[in-house]
Design a protein around this motif. Structure first.
Motif, PDB file in Angstrom:
ATOM      1  N   PHE A 255     -30.172  57.052  -2.234  1.00 29.69           N
ATOM      2  CA  PHE A 255     -31.284  57.212  -1.982  1.00 29.69           C
ATOM      3  C   PHE A 255     -32.106  59.216  -2.631  1.00 29.69           C
ATOM      4  N   ALA A 256     -32.969  58.793  -3.563  1.00 28.72           N
ATOM      5  CA  ALA A 256     -33.551  59.809  -3.827  1.00 28.72           C
ATOM      6  C   ALA A 256     -34.207  60.905  -3.286  1.00 28.72           C
ATOM      7  N   GLU A 257     -34.479  62.054  -4.143  1.00 28.86           N
ATOM      8  CA  GLU A 257     -34.843  62.759  -3.397  1.00 28.86           C
ATOM      9  C   GLU A 257     -36.911  62.625  -4.437  1.00 28.86           C
ATOM     10  N   VAL A 258     -36.770  62.418  -5.143  1.00 30.89           N
ATOM     11  CA  VAL A 258     -38.475  61.697  -5.455  1.00 30.89           C
ATOM     12  C   VAL A 258     -38.346  60.712  -5.762  1.00 30.89           C
ATOM     13  N   PRO A 259     -39.384  59.970  -6.500  1.00 29.88           N
ATOM     14  CA  PRO A 259     -39.408  58.654  -5.929  1.00 29.88           C
ATOM     15  C   PRO A 259     -40.409  57.611  -7.711  1.00 29.88           C
ATOM     16  N   SER A 260     -39.429  58.337  -8.061  1.00 26.39           N
ATOM     17  CA  SER A 260     -38.943  58.248  -9.589  1.00 26.39           C
ATOM     18  C   SER A 260     -37.356  58.167 -10.451  1.00 26.39           C
ATOM     19  N   VAL A 261     -37.566  57.773 -10.981  1.00 23.14           N
ATOM     20  CA  VAL A 261     -36.004  57.034 -12.175  1.00 23.14           C
ATOM     21  C   VAL A 261     -36.508  57.372 -13.340  1.00 23.14           C
ATOM     22  N   VAL A 262     -35.505  57.445 -13.980  1.00 22.37           N
ATOM     23  CA  VAL A 262     -35.548  56.995 -15.288  1.00 22.37           C
ATOM     24  C   VAL A 262     -33.827  55.894 -16.046  1.00 22.37           C
ATOM     25  N   LEU A 263     -34.113  55.041 -16.230  1.00 18.52           N
ATOM     26  CA  LEU A 263     -32.882  54.470 -16.486  1.00 18.52           C
ATOM     27  C   LEU A 263     -32.415  53.636 -17.585  1.00 18.52           C
ATOM     28  N   SER A 264     -31.031  53.788 -17.812  1.00 16.55           N
ATOM     29  CA  SER A 264     -31.011  52.919 -19.400  1.00 16.55           C
ATOM     30  C   SER A 264     -30.067  51.786 -18.692  1.00 16.55           C
ATOM     31  N   LYS A 265     -29.663  51.364 -20.509  1.00 17.14           N
ATOM     32  CA  LYS A 265     -28.151  50.701 -20.070  1.00 17.14           C
ATOM     33  C   LYS A 265     -26.907  51.492 -19.672  1.00 17.14           C
ATOM     34  N   HIS A 266     -26.713  52.650 -20.292  1.00 17.63           N
ATOM     35  CA  HIS A 266     -25.952  53.332 -19.756  1.00 17.63           C
ATOM     36  C   HIS A 266     -25.749  53.859 -18.464  1.00 17.63           C
ATOM     37  N   THR A 267     -26.876  54.413 -17.880  1.00 16.56           N
ATOM     38  CA  THR A 267     -26.552  54.365 -16.894  1.00 16.56           C
ATOM     39  C   THR A 267     -27.233  53.784 -15.280  1.00 16.56           C
ATOM     40  N   LEU A 268     -26.730  52.620 -15.682  1.00 22.06           N
ATOM     41  CA  LEU A 268     -27.286  51.741 -14.513  1.00 22.06           C
ATOM     42  C   LEU A 268     -25.823  51.725 -13.679  1.00 22.06           C
ATOM     43  N   PRO A 269     -25.722  50.903 -12.620  1.00 18.18           N
ATOM     44  CA  PRO A 269     -24.191  51.686 -11.699  1.00 18.18           C
ATOM     45  C   PRO A 269     -22.973  50.383 -12.163  1.00 18.18           C
ATOM     46  N   THR A 270     -21.816  50.720 -12.515  1.00 19.01           N
ATOM     47  CA  THR A 270     -20.885  49.704 -12.165  1.00 19.01           C
ATOM     48  C   THR A 270     -20.659  48.840 -11.149  1.00 19.01           C
ATOM     49  N   LYS A 271     -21.142  49.233 -10.646  1.00 17.76           N
ATOM     50  CA  LYS A 271     -21.003  48.210  -9.329  1.00 17.76           C
ATOM     51  C   LYS A 271     -22.658  47.801  -8.382  1.00 17.76           C
ATOM     52  N   PRO A 272     -22.678  46.968  -7.866  1.00 16.08           N
ATOM     53  CA  PRO A 272     -23.811  46.791  -7.381  1.00 16.08           C
ATOM     54  C   PRO A 272     -24.280  47.885  -6.298  1.00 16.08           C
ATOM     55  N   LYS A 273     -25.799  48.312  -6.354  1.00 14.28           N
ATOM     56  CA  LYS A 273     -25.583  49.500  -5.299  1.00 14.28           C
ATOM     57  C   LYS A 273     -27.379  49.003  -5.491  1.00 14.28           C
ATOM     58  N   LEU A 274     -27.538  50.152  -3.746  1.00  9.49           N
ATOM     59  CA  LEU A 274     -29.466  50.396  -3.381  1.00  9.49           C
ATOM     60  C   LEU A 274     -29.844  51.212  -3.336  1.00  9.49           C
ATOM     61  N   LEU A 275     -31.198  51.229  -4.585  1.00  6.82           N
ATOM     62  CA  LEU A 275     -31.405  52.839  -4.764  1.00  6.82           C
ATOM     63  C   LEU A 275     -33.113  53.030  -3.453  1.00  6.82           C
ATOM     64  N   VAL A 276     -32.848  53.343  -2.936  1.00  3.63           N
ATOM     65  CA  VAL A 276     -34.143  54.467  -2.210  1.00  3.63           C
ATOM     66  C   VAL A 276     -35.176  54.969  -2.570  1.00  3.63           C
ATOM     67  N   LEU A 277     -36.200  54.981  -3.019  1.00  2.00           N
ATOM     68  CA  LEU A 277     -36.687  55.684  -3.853  1.00  2.00           C
ATOM     69  C   LEU A 277     -38.110  55.944  -2.805  1.00  2.00           C
ATOM     70  N   PRO A 278     -38.349  57.142  -2.370  1.00  2.43           N
ATOM     71  CA  PRO A 278     -39.517  57.424  -0.917  1.00  2.43           C
ATOM     72  C   PRO A 278     -41.174  57.690  -2.306  1.00  2.43           C
ATOM     73  N   GLY A 279     -41.746  56.832  -1.172  1.00  2.00           N
ATOM     74  CA  GLY A 279     -43.077  56.373  -2.060  1.00  2.00           C
ATOM     75  C   GLY A 279     -43.672  57.154  -1.196  1.00  2.00           C
ATOM     76  N   ARG A 280     -44.959  56.923  -1.705  1.00  2.00           N
ATOM     77  CA  ARG A 280     -46.830  58.108  -1.510  1.00  2.00           C
ATOM     78  C   ARG A 280     -47.054  57.529   0.228  1.00  2.00           C
TER      79      ARG A 280
END
Length: 280
Positions: A255-280
């Motif tokens: 669960f993320a605390e903010v509705p935004s995430v910065v991603l790159s090839k190097h920061t992708l999880p090593t195994k599948p994951k669900l990331l829940v972003l809060p919405g407006r």
């Protein structure tokens, strides 16, 4: 306040008057996967939601190889590239980003997924359906972003099937492939999976009724094999939590605390994951 009230009223009508979903059968034999697809790739929201902050105005500039994903609400995300290309998904008249996008994508299952009056300042408006009933074939290159589409079917209001009424949009940016499933109503056949290709991030509708049923959506996610999944298109905490509990049987959940995430090839999880972003 008036716009938000109208949006809430419309989505409550969907919640109590939706169509019963079903899975569509695979359509014919699939051709072999294209080499470029297999080898390379150059959502309303829950209750008690935090206010949306325009992260693109408050966070540091993106580096090469990074993409920012902001969850606006319902099925709308704002994607940002290192060269400041902004893309809004399922752009509509009710849930909008505060910043004017360069590119918008739309689907027409319901009016909260498209608009007939896009802002004239938007450079590229990509509709996920065609008036002649043929599949979309978007392949747009704009600065450091490529957008392409894969057509799927949707249910019509008479209980039948509207062929090619939905498009899965794939955004290629910062060496990542982000797939937005739109208003997906059926599982994917091998031909569609081949056309989508490798996916790093999938933006997935999780309501479990007005789009695809819960087990059907899990089947789609299993087939796509994306390392990161982000939920959208849920009408209450109940529908979101139902999906999360099912996902936890197979994948990790964060669960993320903010509705935004910065991603790159190097920061992708090593195994599948669900990331829940809060919405407006």
């Amino acid at each position: 306040m008036v716009r938000r009230s109208v949006s809430l009223l419309i989505c409550l009508l969907f919640a109590f008057g939706g169509l019963v979903p079903h899975r569509a059968a695979a359509q014919g034999a699939a051709p072999p996967a294209k080499p470029e697809m297999t080898e390379s790739c150059p959502g309303l929201v829950a209750q008690n939601r935090p206010p949306f902050l325009p992260a693109s105005l408050r966070l540091a500039a993106l580096k090469d190889g990074e993409v920012r994903i902001n969850y606006i609400g319902h099925s709308t995300f704002l994607l940002e590239s290192p060269r400041l290309v902004r893309i809004a998904t399922d752009y509509n008249d009710y849930v909008k980003p505060l910043l004017l996008p360069d590119i918008v994508t739309m689907n027409h299952a319901h009016s909260t997924h498209y608009t007939d009056r896009p802002d004239p300042g938007i450079k590229h408006v990509l509709r996920g359906w065609r008036d002649d009933g043929r599949p979309t074939d978007w392949n747009l290159q704009y600065l450091d972003v490529r957008v392409r589409s894969v057509a799927t079917n949707i249910r019509d209001y008479g209980g039948g099937t509207e062929r090619h009424g939905n498009s899965i949009f794939i955004f290629e940016v910062a060496n990542l492939c982000v797939a937005h499933l739109g208003h997906l109503h059926h599982t994917l056949n091998q031909q569609q999976l081949n056309e989508i290709g490798r996916v790093d991030v999938v933006l997935v509708p999780v309501d479990g009724s007005y789009t695809l049923d819960l087990e059907g959506m899990i089947e789609v996610l299993t087939s796509l094999k994306a390392p990161l999944m982000i939920p959208m298109h849920y009408f209450s905490s109940y529908t979101l939590n139902r999906f999360i509990e099912r996902v936890r049987q197979t994948w990790d959940v964060e669960f993320a605390e903010v509705p935004s995430v910065v991603l790159s090839k190097h920061t992708l999880p090593t195994k599948p994951k669900l990331l829940v972003l809060p919405g407006r």
